[in-house]
Scaffold this active site. Structure first.
Site: not given
Ligand code: F6R
Length: 634
Positions: A165-167, A169
């Site tokens: 869950n990258e920035p 998300s």
């Protein structure tokens, strides 16, 4: 650094928004997490329901999985009643790819415990694109069908991701296909033999999926995670830092080693969150930080500056400002020396190194070729000029860091140089490179060949610093030769090889790095091999007369207040250092690049040395072009 430890939900600092447990070493934490999991497994055996365990991959959980395997083998911990769901998988990627998380989990855990195969769940990296969405939905449903995750194990990425869950998300996101962040790809580049081979996408459980777990355990080791952890723990939750959403979980705990916790306010500015004991070290930390923060040299700080910046207690105890300023100024001043091997015939009361013996035996330990010159190329030149007896030992060959293109270049050169006859090895190397797939492991021969490349780069680089080839030793420690990134395992042979070298050289000075590295990185392992060997050597006389200096080559330099030896570099010396780093040809353009701009490794190293010098200048000390810095290990 003080060893402040808080347990679970204790509110040591007030600014921390999640429970945090800190221990000096990861290993001390691993035992208690493994115990918690072991207890839950046992409880599930008496309940009517399996234990549902959410698992992570990457370097962080490796020591935990080793401990669970040990408990299974030695203490009979059984996983027959456990169902697992992994967080994520690269997409697209076959489960047999050496870097797939399917393969990782088999190698690191599942093949060594008694969990039935049909109780293992990992998102698919091979579903057809049009079927991915449905597969993700089914994954969520399957988790729900077991009543949700009982315990979720997490690591954290430098982007602040949990799972993938990258920035960006959202807090309620579910299992889905995502695009990997650039920094995440850079961090995975070594595993995939280059950033261009890292898959663009991944399937990951969502933040919402993780938040629904009944218990969440986040682990993090090493200094590279310290900044992102501070924000995840102390700042407002934001989408740009998905791990910060965990603050809203009612049963989460962050387990950190000291290096990963080092940026938390309770360590960086303990005076803001409690009543610290003002020893000299902490006073220096507070005063230098104040000076840099408000942009005033040390000797110009006023009582008022201290009072207005949360330091009235310090100034009351140790002031007035005039006295405290001078004391700290002198301490910092005394760290500066152009004589890293000690200044002969000089009063050394306030010098970082001893004057005697005038010619020292100096041992520089470099985890991989280039770590040495990156951090201390200038210091090496000075030591060589000072006529000290230098040994530079490369602990590992560094072969895993050589791209195939470099090996091809070198093999072709060899063949051409031998006028078309060519050596057998070069021909074999070229033949292998012709057929080798991008994810195939290198053969022993190819690794050996790549090792030669790094040996030669290291030799010419040291020559640029004035250190002749006869001073160089290559240990080729087996943990590296037999391992892969993230999966290295050091043993007694590694320690014994280094111990032998230590006892042969009997150094007066050792320069070494990796003390705050991720424990499964080459630097981290090299340091633990060193500390074991050094401990074993302790009964020898030479140890009582030996100073160990820590350098940093990983891009995270010592802070001004920590530095105990600051070795200035003139513009010419800095040019020599740049040249020495540049001679590590195979390493150009391979550094973890922190932003989109392409910045070469030698540029970054010089920039760090200039920043250190600049900070000393701002503190009101002499203005140098650059400074290399060290901390003494005790
Ligand atoms: C792995 C995962 C990631 C990692 C993170 C840290 O399944 O979901 O979030 O936990 O990238 O990776 P390491 O542990 O290799 O530093």
């Amino acid at each position: 650094m003080s060893n402040l430890i808080s347990e679970g939900a204790s509110q040591t600092s007030g600014v921390e928004r999640v429970p945090v447990v800190i221990r000096d070493q990861a290993q001390e934490i691993i035992a208690s997490i493994a115990e918690e999991i072991g207890q839950a497994v046992k409880q599930s055996e008496t309940a009517d329901k399996p234990l549902v365990l959410g698992l992570a991959t990457g370097s962080t959980p490796v020591p935990l999985y080793r401990e669970l395997i040990r408990r299974h083998r030695e203490e009979g911990l059984s996983f027959k009643n456990v169902v697992t769901f992994n967080l994520d998988e690269y997409y697209p990627l076959s489960p047999d790819h050496p870097e797939s998380y399917h393969r990782f989990m088999r190698d690191q855990l599942f093949d060594h415990i008694d969990i039935p195969k049909d109780q293992i769940n990992i998102p698919s990296g091979t579903a057809k694109r049009e079927e991915v969405h449905e597969a993700c939905r089914a994954y969520e449903e399957k988790i729900a069908s077991y009543g949700g995750l009982d315990i979720q194990i997490l690591g954290i990425g430098r982007t602040g991701h949990i799972g993938f869950n990258e920035p960006g998300s959202g807090p309620r996101s579910k299992t889905r296909l995502v695009t990997l962040d650039r920094l995440t790809k850079v961090d995975a580049a070594r595993d995939f033999h280059g950033e261009h081979n890292v898959p663009r996408y991944a399937v990951t459980m969502g933040v919402g999926t993780i938040m629904a777990a009944k218990r969440v355990i986040l682990m993090a080791w090493g200094r590279s995670k310290a900044t992102v952890l501070r924000d995840a723990i102390e700042a407002e939750p934001v989408e740009s830092l998905p791990a910060s959403f965990l603050q809203a979980h009612d049963n989460v705990c962050f387990f950190l080693d000291q290096a990963a916790a080092s940026e938390l306010t309770r360590f960086r500015q303990p005076w803001l969150v409690g009543f610290p004991e003002w020893d000299n070290k902490l006073a220096r930390q507070a005063v230098t930080e104040l000076s840099l923060k408000i942009g005033k040299p040390l000797l110009k700080l006023l009582d008022k500056d201290y009072q207005e910046n949360g330091l009235s207690e310090l100034i009351t105890e140790q002031g007035p400002a005039y006295d405290l300023n001078i004391r700290v100024f002198n301490e910092v001043q005394h760290t500066i020396t152009g004589w890293p091997g000690g200044k002969p015939n000089a009063d050394d009361t306030h010098r970082p190194e001893r004057a005697v013996p005038a010619k020292k035996r100096v041992l520089v330990l470099s985890p991989e070729p280039q770590d040495d010159v990156l951090a201390m190329g200038g210091t090496l030149s000075r030591l060589a000029q000072g006529g000290h007896e230098i040994t530079v030992a490369y602990l590992t060959s560094g072969s895993l860091g050589v791209p195939d293109e470099e090996a091809r270049w070198a093999a072709e050169l060899m063949i051409e140089a031998e006028e078309g006859i060519g050596s057998k090895l070069a021909k074999q190397v070229l033949a292998e490179l012709k057929t080798k797939g991008e994810s195939d492991n290198d053969s022993v021969q190819l690794r050996q060949f790549k090792g030669y490349i790094r040996r030669n780069e290291a030799r010419s680089s040291l020559q640029a610093c004035g250190v002749p080839s006869k001073c160089v030793t290559f240990l080729d420690l087996p943990f590296y030769e037999e391992g892969r990134y993230r999966r290295f395992k050091a043993g007694d042979t590694d320690r014994d090889l280094l111990l032998k070298l230590l006892n042969e050289v009997q150094p007066h000075q050792i320069f070494v790095t990796g003390e705050a590295g991720d424990p499964s990185s080459v630097q981290g392992i090299s340091f633990s091999v060193f500390s074991e060997a050094y401990n074993q050597a302790r009964q020898n006389v030479w140890v009582s007369d030996c100073y160990v200096w820590l350098y940093r080559s990983d891009g995270r330099e010592w802070e001004s207040h920590q530095i105990e030896m600051a070795v200035p570099c003139s513009p010419d010396e800095l040019r020599t250092k740049a040249q020495a780093i540049y001679l590590h040809r195979s390493q150009r353009s391979q550094v973890p690049i922190l932003d989109e701009e392409k910045t070469e490794v030698w540029e970054l190293a010089l920039e760090r040395n200039r920043t250190t010098a600049n900070n000393y200048d701002k503190l009101g000390l002499a203005e140098y072009e650059a400074i290399e810095c060290f901390v003494r290990w005790s």
